[in-house]
Motif scaffolding. Sequence first.
Motif, PDB file in Angstrom:
ATOM      1  N   ALA A 231       0.842  -1.190   0.000  1.00  0.00           N
ATOM      2  CA  ALA A 231       0.000   0.000   0.000  1.00  0.00           C
ATOM      3  C   ALA A 231       0.882   1.246   0.000  1.00  0.00           C
ATOM      4  N   PRO A 232       0.304   2.419  -0.284  1.00  0.00           N
ATOM      5  CA  PRO A 232       1.104   3.650  -0.202  1.00  0.00           C
ATOM      6  C   PRO A 232       1.715   3.802   1.195  1.00  0.00           C
ATOM      7  N   ASP A 233       2.976   4.179   1.224  1.00  0.00           N
ATOM      8  CA  ASP A 233       3.707   4.358   2.492  1.00  0.00           C
ATOM      9  C   ASP A 233       3.795   3.068   3.301  1.00  0.00           C
ATOM     10  N   ASP A 234       3.673   1.935   2.626  1.00  0.00           N
ATOM     11  CA  ASP A 234       3.778   0.639   3.306  1.00  0.00           C
ATOM     12  C   ASP A 234       5.243   0.367   3.624  1.00  0.00           C
ATOM     13  N   CYS A 348      -7.873   3.194   4.049  1.00  0.00           N
ATOM     14  CA  CYS A 348      -7.490   1.792   3.816  1.00  0.00           C
ATOM     15  C   CYS A 348      -8.473   1.169   2.831  1.00  0.00           C
ATOM     16  N   ASP A 349      -7.985   0.322   1.915  1.00  0.00           N
ATOM     17  CA  ASP A 349      -8.851  -0.241   0.874  1.00  0.00           C
ATOM     18  C   ASP A 349      -9.248  -1.682   1.118  1.00  0.00           C
ATOM     19  N   CYS A 378      -8.852  -3.857   9.323  1.00  0.00           N
ATOM     20  CA  CYS A 378      -8.012  -4.935   8.811  1.00  0.00           C
ATOM     21  C   CYS A 378      -6.985  -5.307   9.877  1.00  0.00           C
ATOM     22  N   ARG A 379      -6.304  -6.431   9.674  1.00  0.00           N
ATOM     23  CA  ARG A 379      -5.364  -6.903  10.689  1.00  0.00           C
ATOM     24  C   ARG A 379      -4.288  -5.858  10.993  1.00  0.00           C
ATOM     25  N   ARG A 380      -3.754  -5.214   9.969  1.00  0.00           N
ATOM     26  CA  ARG A 380      -2.682  -4.241  10.183  1.00  0.00           C
ATOM     27  C   ARG A 380      -3.147  -3.077  11.046  1.00  0.00           C
ATOM     28  N   HIS A 381      -4.304  -2.517  10.714  1.00  0.00           N
ATOM     29  CA  HIS A 381      -4.784  -1.356  11.458  1.00  0.00           C
ATOM     30  C   HIS A 381      -5.399  -1.753  12.794  1.00  0.00           C
ATOM     31  N   HIS A 382      -5.875  -2.984  12.893  1.00  0.00           N
ATOM     32  CA  HIS A 382      -6.345  -3.469  14.192  1.00  0.00           C
ATOM     33  C   HIS A 382      -5.178  -3.508  15.175  1.00  0.00           C
TER      34      HIS A 382
END
Length: 425
Positions: A231-234, A348-349, A378-382
């Motif tokens: 993702a952007p800035d990933d 987030c998409d 999502c898992r990352r943002h959770h």
Amino acid sequence: MAAVLEDVLQLGEEAAKLAAAPLWPLSDDETGDCLAAAYRLEQAAAALQQRLVRQAETRGLPAAAGARNTAGWLRSRLLLDPGPARELAERAAALARQPAVEQALIEGKLDARQATVIAAAADTVAEGLAELGEPSDDLVQQATNTMVDMAARLPAYQLRRIGERILVHVAPHLAERADELALARQEARAHQARGFTMSTPVAGLVLLSGRLGLEDAAAVQAALHPLCTPAPDDKRSPAQRRADALVDVCRLALRTGELPESGGEPAQVAVTVGFDPLTRALGPATSDTGLRFSAVTARRLACDAKILPVVMGGAGQILDLGRSHRLATGALRRALAIRDGGCAFPDCDRPPRWTDAHHVVGWAEGGATSLENLVLLCRRHHRLIHDPAAGWQVRLGADQRPEFIPPADVDPERRARRNLYHPRL
């Protein structure tokens, strides 16, 4: 004492002295040359090791020591881990079948990995020619010599690809038929050798290890690839993206309702949590399978897993045996998907099927499993929301849609943000 043993011991002593010698007097060119010479010394020692392993097998030393096999004997005799012990035993056996390759290793024309690859290719050529009913000795020797010559320029991983089609170089008229038979054998062996293991946790990590046939690997790659796109800035590495994708695929499978028995929901886990009555703070948590989590992780799991909390006092007494947590399923889950459209974190998409239902007020703190207290992440943002150091907060706005308060280092004014990617009704 035998002369060979004396020489090896003397060589070891000299090598130890060299390892401790000051290196600053070396010029740049000498540093590179010395490194190459040290690597050559290592490969010669590897050839000696393999010959000694075969000598030990010939004398029956592993069986005499009560070992189940040569690898097991090497583990105890040399204090090796299982993987290196198995590799040493297999390499010794492979080079025993291909003495010309072993001689090239001794002469410094190959390193140990190249030798292993060439020996395996020679075995495959011999097997394929035998299946075709063709004389093999001369062609195997030609294939071996060709690959030894190529080893001057190609590392082991490239030689492996050359070895798969080496008959194209030495016997093109047989290559297509031999290749078809070799692929069939390869697929059959790969199917038998498939496997997957998960290690016991070490320093908070579980090592995943496994092998798949090409067809199965293609299916796994097809499932993971859409989720591995950065993702952007990933800032995640490719390996981290693949690990996250694998977890996402498994979590999706748990929600499909098509898994046998207890599938279709995240697993029910009994988590024992330490509790300090003076500070009213939760301590580390332990699952019923023996895995240990921080209190922060336990709270995150409580958002989207069926958890039976067991709160313990300092003396080990049970203070509270909670009820089983109700998941955000059915109509509630569908309502969340309609309201949030996917992960609600700003822009987030991730679609709804890749998200958890996060409690705005944690369930452990009395938060309800209701539309007014849930948001899809999502898992990352959770994980980000549950990380106190990250500084992000989530709440529902006046219109009952999720909004996120960034930390001051992202926005000094900490203005609320919403997801602009997912369409709104």
